[in-house]
Design a protein around this motif. Structure first.
Motif, PDB file in Angstrom:
ATOM      1  N   ASP A 150     -47.857  62.213 -38.472  1.00  0.00           N
ATOM      2  CA  ASP A 150     -47.888  63.489 -37.735  1.00  0.00           C
ATOM      3  C   ASP A 150     -48.397  63.368 -36.313  1.00  0.00           C
ATOM      4  OD1 ASP A 150     -47.072  64.571 -40.057  1.00  0.00           O
ATOM      5  OD2 ASP A 150     -49.086  65.197 -40.711  1.00  0.00           O
ATOM      6  N   ASP A 151     -49.496  62.660 -36.169  1.00  0.00           N
ATOM      7  CA  ASP A 151     -50.109  62.662 -34.832  1.00  0.00           C
ATOM      8  C   ASP A 151     -49.901  61.340 -34.106  1.00  0.00           C
ATOM      9  OD1 ASP A 151     -51.714  61.224 -36.476  1.00  0.00           O
ATOM     10  OD2 ASP A 151     -53.484  62.495 -36.246  1.00  0.00           O
ATOM     11  N   TYR A 152     -48.763  60.702 -34.367  1.00  0.00           N
ATOM     12  CA  TYR A 152     -48.453  59.477 -33.639  1.00  0.00           C
ATOM     13  C   TYR A 152     -48.441  59.762 -32.141  1.00  0.00           C
ATOM     14  CZ  TYR A 152     -46.301  55.119 -32.187  1.00  0.00           C
ATOM     15  OH  TYR A 152     -46.063  53.905 -31.580  1.00  0.00           O
ATOM     16  N   GLY A 153     -49.189  58.968 -31.383  1.00  0.00           N
ATOM     17  CA  GLY A 153     -49.226  59.167 -29.927  1.00  0.00           C
ATOM     18  C   GLY A 153     -50.504  59.822 -29.434  1.00  0.00           C
ATOM     19  N   ARG A 154     -51.429  60.139 -30.346  1.00  0.00           N
ATOM     20  CA  ARG A 154     -52.560  60.923 -29.867  1.00  0.00           C
ATOM     21  C   ARG A 154     -53.565  60.088 -29.076  1.00  0.00           C
ATOM     22  NH1 ARG A 154     -55.001  60.000 -34.880  1.00  0.00           N
ATOM     23  NH2 ARG A 154     -57.280  60.174 -34.909  1.00  0.00           N
ATOM     24  N   LEU A 155     -53.623  58.785 -29.313  1.00  0.00           N
ATOM     25  CA  LEU A 155     -54.542  57.954 -28.525  1.00  0.00           C
ATOM     26  C   LEU A 155     -54.079  57.845 -27.079  1.00  0.00           C
ATOM     27  CD1 LEU A 155     -57.034  56.023 -28.465  1.00  0.00           C
ATOM     28  CD2 LEU A 155     -55.414  54.163 -28.871  1.00  0.00           C
ATOM     29  N   SER A 156     -52.796  57.610 -26.892  1.00  0.00           N
ATOM     30  CA  SER A 156     -52.290  57.396 -25.541  1.00  0.00           C
ATOM     31  C   SER A 156     -51.755  58.677 -24.907  1.00  0.00           C
ATOM     32  CB  SER A 156     -51.182  56.327 -25.561  1.00  0.00           C
ATOM     33  OG  SER A 156     -50.165  56.700 -26.466  1.00  0.00           O
ATOM     34  N   ASP A 180     -39.683  53.068 -33.922  1.00  0.00           N
ATOM     35  CA  ASP A 180     -40.256  52.337 -35.053  1.00  0.00           C
ATOM     36  C   ASP A 180     -40.584  50.917 -34.591  1.00  0.00           C
ATOM     37  OD1 ASP A 180     -39.886  54.586 -36.538  1.00  0.00           O
ATOM     38  OD2 ASP A 180     -38.142  53.845 -37.659  1.00  0.00           O
ATOM     39  N   PHE A 181     -41.652  50.369 -35.128  1.00  0.00           N
ATOM     40  CA  PHE A 181     -42.035  49.021 -34.685  1.00  0.00           C
ATOM     41  C   PHE A 181     -42.150  48.097 -35.889  1.00  0.00           C
ATOM     42  CE2 PHE A 181     -45.778  51.694 -35.147  1.00  0.00           C
ATOM     43  CZ  PHE A 181     -46.605  50.940 -35.965  1.00  0.00           C
ATOM     44  N   VAL A 231     -53.868  50.066 -25.046  1.00  0.00           N
ATOM     45  CA  VAL A 231     -53.888  51.421 -25.593  1.00  0.00           C
ATOM     46  C   VAL A 231     -52.527  51.760 -26.213  1.00  0.00           C
ATOM     47  CG1 VAL A 231     -54.099  53.870 -25.046  1.00  0.00           C
ATOM     48  CG2 VAL A 231     -55.680  52.219 -24.022  1.00  0.00           C
ATOM     49  N   PHE A 232     -51.503  51.510 -25.430  1.00  0.00           N
ATOM     50  CA  PHE A 232     -50.154  51.689 -25.962  1.00  0.00           C
ATOM     51  C   PHE A 232     -49.354  50.426 -25.698  1.00  0.00           C
ATOM     52  CE2 PHE A 232     -45.789  52.856 -26.274  1.00  0.00           C
ATOM     53  CZ  PHE A 232     -45.768  53.754 -27.336  1.00  0.00           C
ATOM     54  N   PRO A 233     -48.651  49.922 -26.677  1.00  0.00           N
ATOM     55  CA  PRO A 233     -48.498  50.478 -28.025  1.00  0.00           C
ATOM     56  C   PRO A 233     -49.506  49.943 -29.050  1.00  0.00           C
ATOM     57  CG  PRO A 233     -46.961  48.685 -27.734  1.00  0.00           C
ATOM     58  CD  PRO A 233     -47.728  48.795 -26.443  1.00  0.00           C
ATOM     59  N   HIS A 234     -50.215  48.870 -28.719  1.00  0.00           N
ATOM     60  CA  HIS A 234     -50.959  48.157 -29.751  1.00  0.00           C
ATOM     61  C   HIS A 234     -51.950  49.033 -30.522  1.00  0.00           C
ATOM     62  CE1 HIS A 234     -52.562  44.845 -31.963  1.00  0.00           C
ATOM     63  NE2 HIS A 234     -53.745  44.930 -31.415  1.00  0.00           N
ATOM     64  N   HIS A 235     -52.852  49.682 -29.823  1.00  0.00           N
ATOM     65  CA  HIS A 235     -53.870  50.465 -30.530  1.00  0.00           C
ATOM     66  C   HIS A 235     -53.289  51.726 -31.161  1.00  0.00           C
ATOM     67  CE1 HIS A 235     -57.282  48.316 -28.163  1.00  0.00           C
ATOM     68  NE2 HIS A 235     -56.803  47.593 -29.143  1.00  0.00           N
ATOM     69  N   GLU A 236     -52.322  52.285 -30.485  1.00  0.00           N
ATOM     70  CA  GLU A 236     -51.638  53.452 -31.042  1.00  0.00           C
ATOM     71  C   GLU A 236     -51.034  53.078 -32.398  1.00  0.00           C
ATOM     72  OE1 GLU A 236     -51.459  56.931 -30.968  1.00  0.00           O
ATOM     73  OE2 GLU A 236     -51.139  56.643 -28.821  1.00  0.00           O
TER      74      GLU A 236
END
Length: 465
Positions: A150-156, A180-181, A231-236
């Motif tokens: 649901d909240d994919y992307g909230r860190l970055s 997708d990764f 931050v993006f994409p690794h930590h996300e």
RNA sequence: GGCGUCGUGGCCAAGUGGUAAGGCAAGGGUCUGCAAAACCCUCACUCAGGGGUUCGAAUCCCCUCGACGCCUCCA
């Protein structure tokens, strides 16, 4: 009260640990396929300073730093050298560990490796598939389904819809969604591989960190660190994997350091503007690199150039000047002045702590050290004895030690000392006879050999440097 | 283009509502045969620019300009 800037909330928050007095700290390490550079050193230093301060504040820190030893770049490099990839990685792991030790960086509590975490990684991926967060593709890859989070992307601070536009699917990939990764990559012919339920292959980049976190620190951790380029994409992606797998909040505080800047650009392998740690340390003391970091703000870009480096060098010397002994003719301070110096040391400590408590404000903390140095040096000039200097000097040692500074005078070989002392003795006779050109020649030539002479009323002192 | 961080003296940089820390560099002085080191003094009426809120802003809000990072591997 310790406050830390959290990338996740974009706010400075009060630091509250999951368990009282214990900190679970995970820092992304390096991919080992080449010499590490001073940019890596910056990141390692930032988290070393944070870890040391947390320990100074009384926390028991379990510090985990991984080594990525299975990766495309390692495989490519190994192929071009005709070497086994894990052997190559092993070599650079040892190199990197030596770099960190040379920089006086405390070893992490554990250094897990991808190659040693394979069963858990596979289990992790299997779990994600079972929960519908991942799917195996016909080509043998396994992908994470970003729309399942649901909240994919909230860190970055990104939204899936915004990212769709620019996303592309590479040739050979079989994704449901371009964003997708890969959790698992099918092995190409001749590549190193591990057996899995989806065939021969190896893990994608992000899953390793989720798995190693789980293995070493559990489902939830206090601080997750790394460079802000992760931050993006690794930590996300790490958040997406870990939270989808456990159903719990993964890391409470996300801490990211800024990039080291060389010539106004980020220092990086791909840009080629690199100075290796080894190269740096062949020219400078480890304290200089550390001081460069301490002088800046860990979250901001750090300027690396002759001017900032020169200032860092002078700053280290300045701190060292506070540790020099009383002058030989010291008559002693009045009790009032001596207790004033002790009070100054306490003030320095509280200013230091206050600065560090404020999101690890090292520049402010170092300023407190300089105030203390000035007080010590003034007291020495005013005739303080070693006993009177001692409380302030041990405070200076204590606080600079929290920053990980060694402040050691350079050492020569022990054998040289007696010859240097002999030269000084001879030179003293020469000076008595006012043979200044000869006296200066001795001083200048010794300087060229790395020995600095300083004349004073009490005689001549010397030191390496 | 999107997301994010940020713009304080020659340089690095603290300060995030109450009237600009600290270091380097520079200039002057004490000390010294001269140096070096140390110490003392000087060094931003101003915080990218422009509006606004407020008794009061570098600090809050808006706009403009600029830098850097991420959006592909990256500490």
């Amino acid at each position: 009260m310790l406050r830390i800037y959290n990338t996740l909330s974009r706010k400075t928050e009060e630091f509250v640990t999951l368990e009282p007095n214990k900190v679970r700290l995970y820092v992304c390490g390096v991919t080992v396929y080449n010499d590490a550079h001073v940019g890596h050193a910056m990141s390692a230093l930032v988290f070393d300073i944070i870890r040391r301060y947390l320990e100074y504040r009384g926390y028991a820190v379990r510090h985990v730093m991984n080594f990525t030893d299975v990766d495309d770049k390692i495989i490519n490099r190994a192929n071009s050298l005709g070497e086994d990839p894990l052997k190559l990685a092993e070599r650079y792991i040892n190199d990197y560990a030596q770099n960190l030790a040379d920089l006086n960086i405390l070893p992490a509590t554990v250094n897990p490796r991808v190659s040693g975490t394979m069963p858990l990684i596979i289990q992790f991926i299997q779990g994600l598939i079972e929960k519908g967060h991942a799917y195996p593709a016909a080509n043998g890859d396994v992908y994470f389904r970003v729309t399942s989070d649901d909240d994919y992307g909230r860190l970055s601070g990104r939204k899936l819809e915004d990212m769709q536009a620019g996303a592309r699917i590479e040739i050979g990939e079989e994704k449901e969604n371009p964003l997708d990764f890969a959790l698992w990559k099918a092995a190409k012919p001749g590549e190193i591989f591990w057996e899995s339920p989806w065939g021969k292959g190896r893990p994608g980049w992000h899953i390793e960190c989720s798995a190693m976190n789980l293995a070493e620190l559990g489902e939830q951790i206090d601080i997750h660190g790394g460079g802000n380029d992760l931050v993006f994409p690794h930590h996300e992606n790490e958040i997406a994997q870990s939270e989808s797998y456990t159903g719990k909040e993964f890391a409470r505080y996300w801490v990211h350091n800024g990039m080291l800047q060389l010539g106004g650009e980020k220092m990086s392998k791909s840009l080629g503007n690199i100075i290796s740690i080894k190269e740096f340390l062949s020219k400078h003391d480890a304290d200089v690199m550390r001081m460069l970091v301490l002088n800046g703000t860990y979250r901001a870009p750090l300027m690396f150039n002759d001017e900032t480096l020169g200032a860092a060098e002078k700053n280290v010397e300045r701190l060292k000047s506070g540790l020099r002994p009383a002058s030989a003719s010291a008559k002693g301070l009045t009790d009032g002045n001596a207790s004033g110096l002790t009070a100054l040391a306490e003030t320095a400590k509280s200013n230091f702590t206050e600065a560090m408590d404020s999101d690890f404000n090292t520049a402010g903390a170092v300023a407190a050290l300089f105030e203390l140095v000035k007080g010590i040096n003034t007291a020495r000039d005013n005739g303080a004895t070693n006993d009177q200097l001692q409380p302030a000097q041990s405070m200076l040692r204590e606080l600079s030690g929290v920053h990980g500074l060694r402040l050691q005078e350079k050492q020569g070989s022990g054998d040289a000392d007696k010859f240097i002392n002999l030269l000084i003795e001879v030179r003293s006779e020469v000076r008595k006879q006012k043979l200044w050109p000869l006296s200066d020649l001795i001083r200048d030539r010794l300087k060229e050999l790395g020995v600095t002479l300083e004349d004073s009323k009490e005689g001549t002192t010397w030191r390496w440097g």
